[in-house]
Design a protein around this motif. Sequence first.
Motif, PDB file in Angstrom:
ATOM      1  N   THR A  12       0.855  -1.188   0.000  1.00  0.00           N
ATOM      2  CA  THR A  12       0.000   0.000   0.000  1.00  0.00           C
ATOM      3  C   THR A  12       0.888   1.234   0.000  1.00  0.00           C
ATOM      4  N   ALA A  13       0.569   2.166  -0.894  1.00  0.00           N
ATOM      5  CA  ALA A  13       1.368   3.388  -1.008  1.00  0.00           C
ATOM      6  C   ALA A  13       0.726   4.507  -0.176  1.00  0.00           C
ATOM      7  N   PHE A  14       1.571   5.369   0.392  1.00  0.00           N
ATOM      8  CA  PHE A  14       1.050   6.511   1.144  1.00  0.00           C
ATOM      9  C   PHE A  14       2.065   7.648   1.133  1.00  0.00           C
ATOM     10  N   TYR A  15       1.557   8.825   1.472  1.00  0.00           N
ATOM     11  CA  TYR A  15       2.398  10.036   1.521  1.00  0.00           C
ATOM     12  C   TYR A  15       2.305  10.571   2.941  1.00  0.00           C
ATOM     13  N   ASP A  16       3.438  10.738   3.591  1.00  0.00           N
ATOM     14  CA  ASP A  16       3.473  11.148   4.997  1.00  0.00           C
ATOM     15  C   ASP A  16       4.174  12.506   5.039  1.00  0.00           C
ATOM     16  N   THR A  17       3.399  13.575   5.214  1.00  0.00           N
ATOM     17  CA  THR A  17       3.979  14.913   5.129  1.00  0.00           C
ATOM     18  C   THR A  17       3.560  15.760   6.330  1.00  0.00           C
ATOM     19  N   GLY A  18       4.230  16.903   6.464  1.00  0.00           N
ATOM     20  CA  GLY A  18       3.853  17.871   7.495  1.00  0.00           C
ATOM     21  C   GLY A  18       4.647  17.689   8.760  1.00  0.00           C
ATOM     22  N   LYS A  19       4.185  18.399   9.787  1.00  0.00           N
ATOM     23  CA  LYS A  19       4.957  18.483  11.022  1.00  0.00           C
ATOM     24  C   LYS A  19       4.547  17.399  12.016  1.00  0.00           C
ATOM     25  N   THR A  20       5.519  16.832  12.696  1.00  0.00           N
ATOM     26  CA  THR A  20       5.192  15.957  13.817  1.00  0.00           C
ATOM     27  C   THR A  20       5.165  16.830  15.064  1.00  0.00           C
ATOM     28  N   THR A  21       3.982  16.981  15.635  1.00  0.00           N
ATOM     29  CA  THR A  21       3.831  17.792  16.847  1.00  0.00           C
ATOM     30  C   THR A  21       3.176  16.900  17.898  1.00  0.00           C
ATOM     31  N   ASN A  22       2.688  17.502  18.985  1.00  0.00           N
ATOM     32  CA  ASN A  22       1.973  16.642  19.936  1.00  0.00           C
ATOM     33  C   ASN A  22       0.508  16.444  19.537  1.00  0.00           C
ATOM     34  N   ALA A  23       0.124  17.004  18.375  1.00  0.00           N
ATOM     35  CA  ALA A  23      -1.239  16.754  17.857  1.00  0.00           C
ATOM     36  C   ALA A  23      -1.272  15.379  17.196  1.00  0.00           C
ATOM     37  N   LEU A  24      -2.451  14.784  17.192  1.00  0.00           N
ATOM     38  CA  LEU A  24      -2.595  13.459  16.565  1.00  0.00           C
ATOM     39  C   LEU A  24      -2.373  13.551  15.058  1.00  0.00           C
ATOM     40  N   PRO A  25      -1.750  12.527  14.464  1.00  0.00           N
ATOM     41  CA  PRO A  25      -1.626  12.539  12.999  1.00  0.00           C
ATOM     42  C   PRO A  25      -2.990  12.331  12.355  1.00  0.00           C
ATOM     43  N   VAL A  26      -3.105  12.850  11.145  1.00  0.00           N
ATOM     44  CA  VAL A  26      -4.359  12.751  10.411  1.00  0.00           C
ATOM     45  C   VAL A  26      -4.154  11.813   9.223  1.00  0.00           C
ATOM     46  N   VAL A  27      -5.103  10.913   8.999  1.00  0.00           N
ATOM     47  CA  VAL A  27      -5.038  10.027   7.838  1.00  0.00           C
ATOM     48  C   VAL A  27      -6.200  10.372   6.902  1.00  0.00           C
ATOM     49  N   LEU A  28      -5.889  10.641   5.645  1.00  0.00           N
ATOM     50  CA  LEU A  28      -6.914  11.018   4.655  1.00  0.00           C
ATOM     51  C   LEU A  28      -7.128   9.882   3.655  1.00  0.00           C
ATOM     52  N   LEU A  29      -8.391   9.543   3.429  1.00  0.00           N
ATOM     53  CA  LEU A  29      -8.740   8.445   2.510  1.00  0.00           C
ATOM     54  C   LEU A  29      -9.602   8.976   1.367  1.00  0.00           C
ATOM     55  N   HIS A  30      -9.129   8.797   0.153  1.00  0.00           N
ATOM     56  CA  HIS A  30      -9.831   9.324  -1.026  1.00  0.00           C
ATOM     57  C   HIS A  30     -11.054   8.471  -1.369  1.00  0.00           C
ATOM     58  N   GLY A  31     -11.839   8.964  -2.317  1.00  0.00           N
ATOM     59  CA  GLY A  31     -13.039   8.258  -2.756  1.00  0.00           C
ATOM     60  C   GLY A  31     -12.799   7.372  -3.968  1.00  0.00           C
ATOM     61  N   PHE A  32     -13.904   6.908  -4.514  1.00  0.00           N
ATOM     62  CA  PHE A  32     -13.921   5.956  -5.617  1.00  0.00           C
ATOM     63  C   PHE A  32     -13.301   6.537  -6.888  1.00  0.00           C
ATOM     64  N   CYS A  33     -12.491   5.727  -7.547  1.00  0.00           N
ATOM     65  CA  CYS A  33     -11.907   6.079  -8.845  1.00  0.00           C
ATOM     66  C   CYS A  33     -10.924   7.246  -8.752  1.00  0.00           C
ATOM     67  N   GLU A  34     -10.407   7.451  -7.547  1.00  0.00           N
ATOM     68  CA  GLU A  34      -9.464   8.547  -7.320  1.00  0.00           C
ATOM     69  C   GLU A  34      -8.227   7.964  -6.628  1.00  0.00           C
ATOM     70  N   ASP A  35      -7.299   8.846  -6.314  1.00  0.00           N
ATOM     71  CA  ASP A  35      -6.180   8.425  -5.471  1.00  0.00           C
ATOM     72  C   ASP A  35      -5.850   9.582  -4.537  1.00  0.00           C
ATOM     73  N   SER A  36      -4.733   9.459  -3.818  1.00  0.00           N
ATOM     74  CA  SER A  36      -4.488  10.439  -2.760  1.00  0.00           C
ATOM     75  C   SER A  36      -4.255  11.856  -3.300  1.00  0.00           C
ATOM     76  N   SER A  37      -4.058  12.010  -4.609  1.00  0.00           N
ATOM     77  CA  SER A  37      -3.865  13.361  -5.156  1.00  0.00           C
ATOM     78  C   SER A  37      -5.144  14.202  -5.049  1.00  0.00           C
ATOM     79  N   VAL A  38      -6.269  13.564  -4.763  1.00  0.00           N
ATOM     80  CA  VAL A  38      -7.527  14.297  -4.654  1.00  0.00           C
ATOM     81  C   VAL A  38      -7.477  15.319  -3.504  1.00  0.00           C
ATOM     82  N   TRP A  39      -6.527  15.131  -2.586  1.00  0.00           N
ATOM     83  CA  TRP A  39      -6.412  16.053  -1.442  1.00  0.00           C
ATOM     84  C   TRP A  39      -5.538  17.259  -1.734  1.00  0.00           C
ATOM     85  N   ASP A  40      -4.907  17.287  -2.907  1.00  0.00           N
ATOM     86  CA  ASP A  40      -3.927  18.351  -3.180  1.00  0.00           C
ATOM     87  C   ASP A  40      -4.527  19.754  -2.984  1.00  0.00           C
TER      88      ASP A  40
END
Length: 280
Positions: A12-40
């Motif tokens: 499974t491919a994923f992109y892990d970006t941004g700052k590591t802080t004491n906030a919880l990490p966020v995981v984003l899941l795209h919809g049908f017929c798309e991929d993670s670029s939909v969040w750009d």
Amino acid sequence: MKKINLANGQSTAFYDTGKTTNALPVVLLHGFCEDSSVWDAIMPFLNELRIIRVDLPGFGKSALPHPPGMDAYADAVYAVLDGLELEQCLLAGHSMGGYTALAFARRYPGRLAGLSLLHSHPYRDTPEKIENRRRGIDMLQSGRKNLYVAQLFPGLFAPDFARLHPELLKTLIAQGCRQPTGGITAALQAMIDRDDHLDTLRQAGFPVQFILGGQDAIVPPEQGLAAAALPAMADVHLFPEVGHMGMFEAPRKTAAALAAFWQLVNTRNRADANKTQTII
Ligand code: MLT
């Protein structure tokens, strides 16, 4: 881009970006017929956070789901969290990504601190929807992927937005056509076979956010609002001018709603942790 190998040998491919802080990490899941670029489109508004964008199995750079079914998508997300040694996360799923997030919530509730459903819902497919998906599978299996994808995207947007943004539609259709036929077919079958998640929401021990579009033809607002009554803690946003694709149709408002919810959950989590410490 990183990849994680699953127990079944698939990756499974994923992109892990941004700052590591004491906030919880966020995981984003795209919809049908798309991929993670939909969040750009919303990423520039979320740059204070650690964000993990997953290509769901069979889309983007991820291998096909195996065995097929909604749980395979949830297990792929779990494998990413495990690989990154993340105990808990905030999970946000758009449409089919929301169905995946709900499957994850049922299988791994302890790993979730908060759930955002963007233009998504907990109900099973209606017979009419199942029929449409079966017609889609027939088209894909008879080599008409491009036609299937070209018909899919215009109906996801509010009509005015679709008329004013032909280039965006062209881009999304081109990206959709690049998704593997096997991935699209497996997702259609997984959506046909999926369970409802009314109890998952009723029993959710974490806050659940609903982002709805007033002009969403896939998740009509009344359906989303009915679902929002199920969890004990819900945060509801209804954007009247938006269809099914808030991350494109109203990126600032969508990002602001997500970020405010995540901040709220982080604050709640810290307060809970302090309470526990005081008791000890
Ligand atoms: C999606 O955007 O993921 C799909 O519209 C979901 C669905 O067809 O139910």
